[in-house]
Scaffold this active site. Structure first.
Site, PDB file in Angstrom:
ATOM      1  CG  HIS A 142      -1.882   1.003   1.399  1.00 46.70           C
ATOM      2  ND1 HIS A 142      -1.611   2.269   1.850  1.00 46.70           N
ATOM      3  CD2 HIS A 142      -3.213   0.980   1.145  1.00 46.70           C
ATOM      4  CE1 HIS A 142      -2.722   2.980   1.874  1.00 46.70           C
ATOM      5  NE2 HIS A 142      -3.720   2.228   1.455  1.00 46.70           N
ATOM      6  CG  ASP A 183       0.225  -2.363   5.932  1.00 49.66           C
ATOM      7  OD1 ASP A 183      -0.745  -2.417   6.717  1.00 49.66           O
ATOM      8  OD2 ASP A 183       0.208  -1.704   4.874  1.00 49.66           O
ATOM      9  CD  GLN A 202      -7.465  -3.897   4.292  1.00 50.23           C
ATOM     10  OE1 GLN A 202      -8.438  -4.420   4.821  1.00 50.23           O
ATOM     11  NE2 GLN A 202      -7.506  -2.671   3.799  1.00 50.23           N
ATOM     12  CE  LYS A 239      -7.575   0.314   6.504  1.00 52.94           C
ATOM     13  NZ  LYS A 239      -8.276   0.978   5.427  1.00 52.94           N
ATOM     14  CB  CYS A 257      -3.604   3.524  -1.432  1.00 51.45           C
ATOM     15  SG  CYS A 257      -4.630   4.921  -0.998  1.00 51.45           S
TER      16      CYS A 257
HETATM   17  N1  C6P Z   1      -6.475   1.006   2.872  1.00 46.89           N
HETATM   18  C1  C6P Z   1      -8.375   0.785   1.424  1.00 46.89           C
HETATM   19  O1  C6P Z   1      -9.480   1.137   0.996  1.00 46.89           O
HETATM   20  P1  C6P Z   1      -4.909   4.252   7.039  1.00 46.89           P
HETATM   21  O2  C6P Z   1      -5.528   5.039   5.931  1.00 46.89           O
HETATM   22  O3  C6P Z   1      -3.647   4.891   7.522  1.00 46.89           O
HETATM   23  O4  C6P Z   1      -5.880   3.917   8.125  1.00 46.89           O
HETATM   24  O5  C6P Z   1      -4.520   2.823   6.419  1.00 46.89           O
HETATM   25  C2  C6P Z   1      -3.580   2.785   5.383  1.00 46.89           C
HETATM   26  C3  C6P Z   1      -3.445   1.384   4.852  1.00 46.89           C
HETATM   27  C4  C6P Z   1      -2.242   0.744   4.987  1.00 46.89           C
HETATM   28  N2  C6P Z   1      -2.063  -0.520   4.554  1.00 46.89           N
HETATM   29  C5  C6P Z   1      -3.063  -1.197   3.975  1.00 46.89           C
HETATM   30  C6  C6P Z   1      -2.841  -2.610   3.541  1.00 46.89           C
HETATM   31  C7  C6P Z   1      -4.310  -0.600   3.799  1.00 46.89           C
HETATM   32  O6  C6P Z   1      -5.281  -1.289   3.217  1.00 46.89           O
HETATM   33  C8  C6P Z   1      -4.495   0.732   4.227  1.00 46.89           C
HETATM   34  C9  C6P Z   1      -5.800   1.438   3.997  1.00 46.89           C
HETATM   35  C10 C6P Z   1      -7.772   1.572   2.547  1.00 46.89           C
HETATM   36  O7  C6P Z   1      -7.786  -0.198   0.977  1.00 46.89           O
HETATM   37  C11 C6P Z   1      -7.692   3.027   2.233  1.00 46.89           C
HETATM   38  S1  C6P Z   1      -6.600   3.354   0.903  1.00 46.89           S
END
Ligand code: C6P
Length: 425
Positions: free
Chosen positions: A141, A218, A221, A244, A383
């Site tokens: 990401h 990371d 998910q 999430k 992203c």
């Molecule tokens: N992905 C998606 O719709 P934040 O925005 O900081 O809470 O999370 C960032 C992030 C980092 N790693 C992974 C694997 C993610 O999926 C995400 C967030 C969302 O897929 C928003 S782009």
């Protein structure tokens, strides 16, 4: 298949905790929360972006503001003490949830992105230099890809990308080739938010450690959707976001092994993170407060602990089983259309999300048609622009599932995709 059996969890009871799922979609979308009541029922399949918030979590937030709203670690008065205890105990609860040793290893941040940046700046600026390498995967990401890319530019380190195979899984041989004695950091997404691929984090951790490198996981998910234990994974760092996993926005978590966090300088300076300050010098608070400068996300941290309680009541093994069931069903239904391409590994070997395209139709147009039928999916590059480039596409639609989703909702998605097929035929 109904909303009761054969699900591994009581979906019907869970849905009652999420009143937003009773929303109708249609008409004028300019007035938040006030859609017409006679239109399409909401089918919310955008959980990888943000999950919904169950009543106990909403109540925890309201209880805080109604009962003991106050700044933490500053007041001797009772409200401040109550807030401080609840906020500190929230760290303990999160530590327990991911198998960490204690609150010293749990930093509350704004989100996953902030957690990666904390490590990249506080650890990376010090540890990286010319001749060093950071190993990522092609499915990262932007939160970690862009951050490590930019820290590498500042420090002169090299970024290497482990290949994604044609089947949408990580090429582990390539990863093993790339991780060598120059490697200081391996940063890997646990569950890809685009491919749904589940990466073998423990094997990557062993490879990293064999070469004296650290591993950053990371977990944005994975932590919401399956049991994750930092000790089993031997992760040095792990990041995830409250929003999430049934929690509020504005709170993320950075787990770090205590000895690593202890060695690192603070990332942000200011109040809350100091022990003693003179005009010339400052010393730092103990972990984790050393990394929580300024007024922290108090209500969000407390509510995240309630979200963790909620998920633990459902049972993380059950959450995973439910996600597996829905992912496999959606994969099978969507791949049955010969003009639909689904990205990533097979339905029985992926996290609870499915990114796809309908031939000749832009994902944004597809998503609009789905929205007209109440079906909320994400459309865009999620992203992961470099991964989309590699797949040869500008965008994809993505359906992602959570504990309150049903097979009937996937049927609604599939019907809506079929309607789009007829429209564009
Ligand atoms: N992905 C998606 O719709 P934040 O925005 O900081 O809470 O999370 C960032 C992030 C980092 N790693 C992974 C694997 C993610 O999926 C995400 C967030 C969302 O897929 C928003 S782009």
């Amino acid at each position: 298949m109904g909303t009761q059996e054969p699900y591994p969890i009581d979906v019907e009871a869970i849905r009652e905790d999420f009143p937003i799922l009773d929303r109708k979609i249609g008409g004028d979308a300019t007035t938040p929360g006030e859609g017409p009541t006679d239109d399409a029922p909401l089918v919310y399949l955008d959980n990888a972006a943000t999950s919904h918030t169950p009543e106990p979590v909403v109540e925890a937030i309201a209880d805080y503001y109604r009962g003991y709203n106050s700044n933490v670690h500053r007041g001797i008065h009772q409200l401040s003490q109550e807030a401080s205890v609840a906020y500190e105990e929230a760290h303990d609860r999160v530590a327990e949830f991911i198998g960490a040793d204690g609150r010293e290893e749990i930093l509350f941040t704004a989100n996953t992105t902030a957690s990666v940046n904390l490590v990249a700046y506080a650890w990376g600026l010090d540890a990286l230099g010319p001749g060093d390498s950071v190993v990522l995967t092609e499915m990262e990401h932007h939160a970690s890809l862009v951050t490590w890319q930019q820290i590498a530019k500042k420090t002169g380190a090299e970024v290497r990308y482990a290949r994604v195979d044609d089947d949408g899984t990580l090429d582990m041989d390539h990863a093993a080739d790339l991780i060598d004695d120059t490697t200081e950091m391996v940063s890997v997404v646990h569950v890809s938010n685009t491919l749904g691929a589940i990466n073998p984090v423990r094997r990557l951790a062993d490879l990293a450690h064999d070469h004296g490198a650290r591993i950053f996981v990371d977990g944005a998910q994975s932590v919401p959707t399956r049991p994750v234990d930092v000790t089993d994974l031997d992760a040095d760092f792990l990041a995830f976001s409250g929003h999430k996993m049934c929690g509020p926005t504005g709170i993320g978590v950075l787990y770090g092994k205590e000895h690593l966090l202890a060695e690192m300088d603070p990332f942000l300076y200011g109040g809350e993170m100091i022990r003693r300050v003179t005009y010339e010098e400052s010393t730092w608070e103990d972990l984790p407060w050393k990394f929580e400068a300024g007024t922290p996300p108090i209500e969000q941290g407390i509510a995240l602990a309630t979200a963790v309680d909620y998920l633990d009541d459902v049972g993380m093994e059950n959450v995973r089983a439910h996600e597996d069931l829905l992912a496999e069903y959606a994969y099978d239904q969507l791949t049955a259309f010969d003009d639909v391409t689904v990205y990533g590994p097979p339905g029985d070997d992926r996290g609870g999300l499915v990114a796809f395209n309908l031939d000749g139709v832009h994902a944004h147009d597809l998503s609009s048609i789905l929205n007209e039928r109440g079906v909320a999916v994400r459309a865009g590059d999620h992203c992961t622009q470099p991964l989309h480039d590699k797949l040869g596409i500008a965008a994809s639609a993505r359906a992602s599932f959570y504990i309150y989703n049903t097979v009937e909702e996937i049927d609604a998605l599939v019907d809506a995709v079929d309607a789009a097929r007829q429209l564009f035929a």
